[in-house]
Motif scaffolding. Sequence first.
Motif, PDB file in Angstrom:
ATOM      1  N   SER A   1     -26.396 -95.805  37.120  1.00  0.00           N
ATOM      2  CA  SER A   1     -25.487 -94.841  35.992  1.00  0.00           C
ATOM      3  C   SER A   1     -26.514 -93.688  36.078  1.00  0.00           C
ATOM      4  O   SER A   1     -25.821 -92.605  35.902  1.00  0.00           O
ATOM      5  CB  SER A   1     -25.515 -95.522  34.781  1.00  0.00           C
ATOM      6  N   GLY A   2     -27.664 -93.613  35.691  1.00  0.00           N
ATOM      7  CA  GLY A   2     -28.608 -92.623  35.823  1.00  0.00           C
ATOM      8  C   GLY A   2     -28.517 -91.736  37.146  1.00  0.00           C
ATOM      9  O   GLY A   2     -28.299 -90.605  37.006  1.00  0.00           O
ATOM     10  N   ALA A   3     -28.423 -92.502  38.307  1.00  0.00           N
ATOM     11  CA  ALA A   3     -28.316 -91.825  39.491  1.00  0.00           C
ATOM     12  C   ALA A   3     -27.027 -91.004  39.561  1.00  0.00           C
ATOM     13  O   ALA A   3     -27.027 -89.910  40.097  1.00  0.00           O
ATOM     14  CB  ALA A   3     -28.488 -92.737  40.780  1.00  0.00           C
ATOM     15  N   GLY A   4     -26.024 -91.680  39.223  1.00  0.00           N
ATOM     16  CA  GLY A   4     -24.581 -91.297  39.245  1.00  0.00           C
ATOM     17  C   GLY A   4     -24.442 -89.804  38.436  1.00  0.00           C
ATOM     18  O   GLY A   4     -23.849 -88.973  38.982  1.00  0.00           O
ATOM     19  N   PHE A   5     -24.996 -89.864  37.260  1.00  0.00           N
ATOM     20  CA  PHE A   5     -24.762 -88.988  36.308  1.00  0.00           C
ATOM     21  C   PHE A   5     -25.779 -87.567  36.740  1.00  0.00           C
ATOM     22  O   PHE A   5     -25.106 -86.362  36.878  1.00  0.00           O
ATOM     23  CB  PHE A   5     -25.418 -89.221  34.905  1.00  0.00           C
ATOM     24  N   MET A   6     -26.815 -87.864  37.337  1.00  0.00           N
ATOM     25  CA  MET A   6     -27.721 -86.673  37.791  1.00  0.00           C
ATOM     26  C   MET A   6     -27.035 -86.233  38.952  1.00  0.00           C
ATOM     27  O   MET A   6     -27.479 -85.119  39.294  1.00  0.00           O
ATOM     28  CB  MET A   6     -29.148 -87.373  37.909  1.00  0.00           C
ATOM     29  N   SER A   7     -26.291 -86.762  39.748  1.00  0.00           N
ATOM     30  CA  SER A   7     -25.755 -86.286  41.048  1.00  0.00           C
ATOM     31  C   SER A   7     -24.776 -85.372  40.472  1.00  0.00           C
ATOM     32  O   SER A   7     -24.655 -84.132  41.062  1.00  0.00           O
ATOM     33  CB  SER A   7     -25.091 -87.351  41.737  1.00  0.00           C
ATOM     34  N   LEU A   8     -24.148 -85.328  39.375  1.00  0.00           N
ATOM     35  CA  LEU A   8     -23.126 -84.476  38.975  1.00  0.00           C
ATOM     36  C   LEU A   8     -23.780 -83.017  38.359  1.00  0.00           C
ATOM     37  O   LEU A   8     -23.508 -82.106  38.491  1.00  0.00           O
ATOM     38  CB  LEU A   8     -22.170 -85.202  37.785  1.00  0.00           C
ATOM     39  N   CYS A   9     -24.997 -83.432  37.877  1.00  0.00           N
ATOM     40  CA  CYS A   9     -25.874 -82.377  37.284  1.00  0.00           C
ATOM     41  C   CYS A   9     -26.178 -81.523  38.521  1.00  0.00           C
ATOM     42  O   CYS A   9     -26.364 -80.266  38.479  1.00  0.00           O
ATOM     43  CB  CYS A   9     -26.828 -83.046  36.475  1.00  0.00           C
ATOM     44  N   ALA A  10     -26.812 -82.320  39.412  1.00  0.00           N
ATOM     45  CA  ALA A  10     -27.328 -81.459  40.627  1.00  0.00           C
ATOM     46  C   ALA A  10     -26.031 -80.578  41.345  1.00  0.00           C
ATOM     47  O   ALA A  10     -26.193 -79.451  41.735  1.00  0.00           O
ATOM     48  CB  ALA A  10     -27.511 -82.501  41.940  1.00  0.00           C
ATOM     49  N   LEU A  11     -24.881 -80.957  41.286  1.00  0.00           N
ATOM     50  CA  LEU A  11     -23.693 -80.294  41.769  1.00  0.00           C
ATOM     51  C   LEU A  11     -23.681 -79.048  40.949  1.00  0.00           C
ATOM     52  O   LEU A  11     -23.425 -78.155  41.388  1.00  0.00           O
ATOM     53  CB  LEU A  11     -22.409 -81.040  41.671  1.00  0.00           C
ATOM     54  N   VAL A  12     -23.793 -79.035  39.592  1.00  0.00           N
ATOM     55  CA  VAL A  12     -23.627 -77.886  38.774  1.00  0.00           C
ATOM     56  C   VAL A  12     -24.707 -77.064  39.081  1.00  0.00           C
ATOM     57  O   VAL A  12     -24.272 -75.701  38.998  1.00  0.00           O
ATOM     58  CB  VAL A  12     -23.546 -78.487  37.243  1.00  0.00           C
ATOM     59  N   PHE A  13     -25.802 -77.523  39.080  1.00  0.00           N
ATOM     60  CA  PHE A  13     -26.907 -76.684  39.369  1.00  0.00           C
ATOM     61  C   PHE A  13     -26.792 -75.746  40.633  1.00  0.00           C
ATOM     62  O   PHE A  13     -26.968 -74.593  40.838  1.00  0.00           O
ATOM     63  CB  PHE A  13     -28.275 -77.439  39.449  1.00  0.00           C
ATOM     64  N   ALA A  14     -26.413 -76.421  41.630  1.00  0.00           N
ATOM     65  CA  ALA A  14     -26.135 -75.823  43.050  1.00  0.00           C
ATOM     66  C   ALA A  14     -25.429 -75.091  42.987  1.00  0.00           C
ATOM     67  O   ALA A  14     -25.199 -74.151  43.751  1.00  0.00           O
ATOM     68  CB  ALA A  14     -25.937 -76.944  44.058  1.00  0.00           C
ATOM     69  N   LEU A  15     -23.836 -75.334  42.361  1.00  0.00           N
ATOM     70  CA  LEU A  15     -22.785 -74.269  42.558  1.00  0.00           C
ATOM     71  C   LEU A  15     -22.703 -73.089  41.539  1.00  0.00           C
ATOM     72  O   LEU A  15     -22.076 -71.983  41.953  1.00  0.00           O
ATOM     73  CB  LEU A  15     -21.461 -75.152  42.394  1.00  0.00           C
ATOM     74  N   PHE A  16     -23.566 -73.207  40.502  1.00  0.00           N
ATOM     75  CA  PHE A  16     -23.285 -72.209  39.466  1.00  0.00           C
ATOM     76  C   PHE A  16     -24.671 -71.553  38.896  1.00  0.00           C
ATOM     77  O   PHE A  16     -24.711 -71.500  37.680  1.00  0.00           O
ATOM     78  CB  PHE A  16     -22.530 -72.930  38.199  1.00  0.00           C
ATOM     79  N   PRO A  17     -25.663 -71.453  39.959  1.00  0.00           N
ATOM     80  CA  PRO A  17     -27.000 -71.007  39.375  1.00  0.00           C
ATOM     81  C   PRO A  17     -26.875 -69.591  38.664  1.00  0.00           C
ATOM     82  O   PRO A  17     -27.541 -69.543  37.663  1.00  0.00           O
ATOM     83  CB  PRO A  17     -27.943 -71.096  40.680  1.00  0.00           C
ATOM     84  N   GLU A  18     -26.086 -68.757  39.015  1.00  0.00           N
ATOM     85  CA  GLU A  18     -26.315 -67.521  38.740  1.00  0.00           C
ATOM     86  C   GLU A  18     -25.345 -67.315  37.104  1.00  0.00           C
ATOM     87  O   GLU A  18     -25.828 -66.890  36.039  1.00  0.00           O
ATOM     88  CB  GLU A  18     -25.599 -66.567  39.540  1.00  0.00           C
ATOM     89  N   PRO A  19     -24.267 -67.917  37.048  1.00  0.00           N
ATOM     90  CA  PRO A  19     -23.860 -67.984  35.651  1.00  0.00           C
ATOM     91  C   PRO A  19     -24.659 -68.805  34.769  1.00  0.00           C
ATOM     92  O   PRO A  19     -24.459 -68.413  33.551  1.00  0.00           O
ATOM     93  CB  PRO A  19     -22.391 -69.011  36.280  1.00  0.00           C
ATOM     94  N   LEU A  20     -25.149 -69.935  35.119  1.00  0.00           N
ATOM     95  CA  LEU A  20     -26.264 -70.647  34.181  1.00  0.00           C
ATOM     96  C   LEU A  20     -27.302 -69.640  33.684  1.00  0.00           C
ATOM     97  O   LEU A  20     -27.863 -69.712  32.598  1.00  0.00           O
ATOM     98  CB  LEU A  20     -26.818 -71.840  34.825  1.00  0.00           C
ATOM     99  N   ALA A  21     -27.812 -68.766  34.657  1.00  0.00           N
ATOM    100  CA  ALA A  21     -28.933 -67.864  34.529  1.00  0.00           C
ATOM    101  C   ALA A  21     -28.314 -66.776  33.296  1.00  0.00           C
ATOM    102  O   ALA A  21     -29.156 -66.501  32.125  1.00  0.00           O
ATOM    103  CB  ALA A  21     -29.392 -66.968  35.618  1.00  0.00           C
ATOM    104  N   ARG A  22     -27.293 -66.277  33.544  1.00  0.00           N
ATOM    105  CA  ARG A  22     -26.768 -65.366  32.741  1.00  0.00           C
ATOM    106  C   ARG A  22     -26.201 -65.875  31.341  1.00  0.00           C
ATOM    107  O   ARG A  22     -26.339 -65.060  30.234  1.00  0.00           O
ATOM    108  CB  ARG A  22     -25.417 -64.554  33.406  1.00  0.00           C
TER     109      ARG A  22
END
Length: 460
Positions: free
Chosen positions: A332-353
């Motif tokens: 469960s932990g690995a699965g959830f953090m995989s989704l977080c990894a996708l968010v970080f990788a796909l939307f770094p600039e929107p997260l920064a702003r």
Amino acid sequence: MPPASLPSRREEFRELWKLALPVAIAQAGQAMMSLVDTAVVSRAGTESLAAIGVATSVFFAVSSLAVGLMMGVDPLMSQAFGARNATRARALLWQGSYLALLAGSVLAVPMVVVVPWLLPLFGVGAGELPLVQDYLAWRAPSLPLVLLFINTRSYLQAAALTRPLVVATVVANIFNLGADILFVFGGEVLPAWCGPLRLIPAMGVKGSAIATLLCCVLQWAIVAWSVRQIPVSGGLPSVRPVRADILQALRVGVPIGLHITAEVGVFSLAGLLARKLGPESMSAHQIAISYASLSFTVAMGIGNAGSVRVGWAVGARDTPRARMSGLMAFVSGAGFMSLCALVFALFPEPLARLMGTPSEVIPLLVPLLMVGAVFQISDGIQGVGAGVLRGAGETRFTFLANLVGHYGVGLPVALLLGFGLKLGVVGIWWGLCLGLTTVALALFWRFERQSAGTLRPLEA
């Protein structure tokens, strides 16, 4: 309490998440308050943002040992409930409360008196130092309250009463947002009907610490009130301090405290190293670590739920169930953090702003979020691993794994890449990534090996 027969994987997954989701919300709520603090203070300027980054790093570094000590009560409580001994679990709640007050009060003193004298050695300038001192002076009194909340949270989650944790988290976060804005920027812009609130001056970084202190009071009051909902069929225990119980909690908790100190310490040290590279690097590190901490708290919630379910099974002397609960928590932990990894990788600039990041910090922050995406899975596995091993009563190995992984592997690589090869704060983060991966592999191996044998309760 867990049923007698071994559940299917689907049933175990459902029961794990029934417990993990509210616990994860409570964990994420703690990080959300820090994230909101960072977002609000970032609008006060780069110097204020860098100061709160240093101060927050110091607070968590100093408090990590005390937090670990409190988590030593966690497996004792869950194993007591697993053995259907509610009276013993309530007694541990009282003894944990005494430990929280003692440890919190003792460690709050050096945070205010000693640490500020050491900060100039790590490159904290004269302009930032008063801001850091103000923050720590007002944040330190919250430490005993944080520990009381952690102790009470452990009792509630071990009893599977998790709704109060969600209520406390939501209420505290709503209060924190309003209090942060009010105390950081002042009340003069409020409408006339707000009355005395309009007289509150703008306090900047100090105001953020005051808001957090008040939130800690509110959170603990809510969960403490909720303890009354848990029946104690065997009769209420004595409320007096019991030396043997406190010492037993310390025997289990000291390795946890050292493990958390090692982990938090290396990230705090990374922040101080980033500060040597300039306030922009420190600000980028602070915002990136706030995002990484938010995702990690959900993994910690899964780990805590895994700890409870493993503890229930160990208390009931059911090793196969403990193994299934632990392995399902890893998945469960690995699965959830995989989704977080996708968010970080796909939307770094929107997260920064989204954080109101100053324009000069964004070019440094975006690559840090990309590195954060890489270590999300390792971070999740090691967070869950610490939880399930704690539920099984294994705490020493977790400390050793963190010591070797972070300081024997991660930190040397961070120094080499960040300063030797001139990769700056990005190089520092790649070193952290390697350290986390080393710890994750070690903890998974240890649980798989331990659960293949027979797991025995701590109080057997």
